[in-house]
Enzyme design. Structure first.
Site, PDB file in Angstrom:
ATOM      1  N   CYS A 178      89.909  42.045  64.715  1.00  0.00           N
ATOM      2  CA  CYS A 178      90.266  41.366  65.956  1.00  0.00           C
ATOM      3  C   CYS A 178      89.029  40.781  66.616  1.00  0.00           C
ATOM      4  CB  CYS A 178      90.971  42.324  66.916  1.00  0.00           C
ATOM      5  SG  CYS A 178      91.446  41.553  68.478  1.00  0.00           S
ATOM      6  N   GLY A 202      95.524  35.072  56.555  1.00  0.00           N
ATOM      7  CA  GLY A 202      94.823  33.908  57.077  1.00  0.00           C
ATOM      8  C   GLY A 202      95.382  32.593  56.577  1.00  0.00           C
TER       9      GLY A 202
END
Length: 453
Positions: free
Chosen positions: A141, A243
């Site tokens: 994160c 991703g």
């Protein structure tokens, strides 16, 4: 047309009874955390896609929706290890909501964040006592609020502490019961993902997830899946690719190019929760490239190391996939992916292929009808499983949550902007029902948005 629409709505109504139900109520925290059957194994494979831990999105209703649409595993939103430990013995409504689950919400991975090994170990022990068995540590994160405490992707700046945190969690959970979500490093020139991954594997990691960007990139630029392929080659545990996976075609291409054991959908799932079933359909279809589902099979994480279909290490099972850079007829991966993107892009503004109870009998329905079914099913799950509370204006919190999802679901529809504006003033479930009915009755609104030249 009316017959098809009615059939889809009948299917949606029938599905409502499939999810084990208890409505989350005040004073039922213990039931929320214990009333489920944790899975003894975690399915991992190209056609076993996972739902990522998404702050603000991957709550219980959304996890259930994604499971119905093909997600094999789901993760909770990230939970503060320190907050959980310090709040032990006191009511913590926010944490209880994040941990709320039901029998249908399995296998479930609880993601923790924090940088202090002691708190992480204690948090896992608390969660184990409540019945949870699978865990993940957030090392990816990039939100400043998380990073300023040394947690999230900031852990990549201190690999020694990251390893200590991993070992603390694994002591509490057991070998193979904890995964780790990584980025490449803090910034370009500070790549640590390969060396840290090896240390995590030595500590007993069950799996790794890589979002191949640097922490300082946030979500800018492009995910560098060449790094994912490099990681697959150097570790012996399953690697989940993450991703820039916005479609089934994106996922199939990343599998083909990296040799990853599986995929973790994040933003792509928020835009189209049917992406899980679409990926499975794509890999099973004639368009699936060699070296994907058929070549590598599915592993299951159940102990110190994940076993493949023949009890060989995942790296061995996936070796052929990683070593085969060519497509069906010798095409380059880039050309193959371009072809797949054209062939398997979702039709119109809905989902082209959906399997599972929501789409039962609806394969011939227009995409807009299927999309409406998904939205209404999500609304139903929120009303059944989201905590009942209201904001200062008396608007139900679950409705506010639904108002954040709908614009993402209809993003590719021509009338998305007008619906988004109307949703701002929507303050009741009846109001939402009316807006959806009006929107999906208008063919011009649900028409696919024309791409800009």
């Amino acid at each position: 047309m009316s017959h098809t629409v009615n059939k889809v709505k009948q299917d949606i109504a029938a599905v409502t009874g499939l999810v084990s139900g208890f409505v989350l109520g005040h004073g039922a925290a213990d039931m929320q955390q214990r009333a489920f059957s944790p899975s003894p194994v975690l399915p991992v494979g190209p056609d076993r896609p996972w739902l990522a831990p998404l702050a603000g999105f991957s709550d219980l209703p959304f996890r259930l929706l994604c499971r119905e649409l093909g997600a094999a595993v789901a993760c909770t939103e990230m939970i503060s290890a320190k907050g959980l430990v310090l709040g032990q013995g006191r009511r913590s409504g926010a944490t209880d909501e994040l941990l709320a689950t039901v029998p249908a919400d399995s296998p479930l991975v609880v993601q923790l964040f924090g940088a202090e090994p002691d708190f992480l170990e204690k948090a896992v022990l608390i969660l184990k006592d409540r019945g949870y068995v699978w865990f993940d540590l957030n090392m990816g994160c990039s939100v400043p609020k998380v990073g300023k405490s040394g947690a999230g992707s900031a852990m990549l700046r201190d690999p020694d502490n990251a390893e200590a945190a991993a070992r603390a969690m694994l002591r509490a959970a057991g070998p193979g019961r904890v995964g780790f979500k990584l980025r490449l490093g803090w910034q370009a020139g500070e790549e640590v993902y390969l060396s840290l991954a090896k240390r995590l594997c030595d500590a007993g990691a069950g799996w790794l997830t890589l979002h191949p960007r640097y922490a300082k990139q946030g979500f800018s630029g492009r995910a560098d899946h060449a790094a994912t392929a490099a990681l697959v080659r150097v570790v012996s545990v399953p690697v989940l690719a993450s991703g820039d996976l916005f479609s089934a075609a994106d996922g199939a291409c990343v599998l083909r190019e990296t040799g990853a054991a599986g995929l973790m959908f994040a933003r792509g799932a928020v835009q189209n929760p049917a992406v899980f079933g679409e990926l499975t359909a794509l890999l099973k279809g004639a368009g699936a490239p060699p070296g994907t589902a058929a070549a590598c099979g599915a592993a299951q994480i159940s102990g110190p190391i994940a076993s493949g279909a023949q009890d060989a290490p995942p790296s061995v099972i996936l070796e052929g996939m990683a070593a085969a850079p060519q497509g069906r007829g010798g095409e380059s991966p880039a050309l193959l992916c371009e072809e797949m993107s054209r062939s398997f892009a979702p039709a119109a503004c809905g989902a082209a292929q959906i399997s599972g109870p929501i789409a039962s009998g609806a394969q011939d329905a227009p995409p807009s009808v299927i999309l409406e079914g998904i939205i209404r099913r999500h609304a139903d799950l929120i009303r059944r499983f989201y905590p009942v509370r209201h904001n200062r204006n008396g608007v139900e919190a679950g409705l506010l949550k639904m108002r954040t999802f709908v614009p993402r679901y209809v993003k590719r529809c021509a009338g998305a902007r007008a619906l988004r504006r109307a949703l701002v003033g929507c303050e009741s479930w009846d109001g939402l029902d009316g807006l959806l009915t009006e929107f999906f009755a208008d063919a011009s609104a649900t028409a696919p948005l024309e791409e800009e030249a």
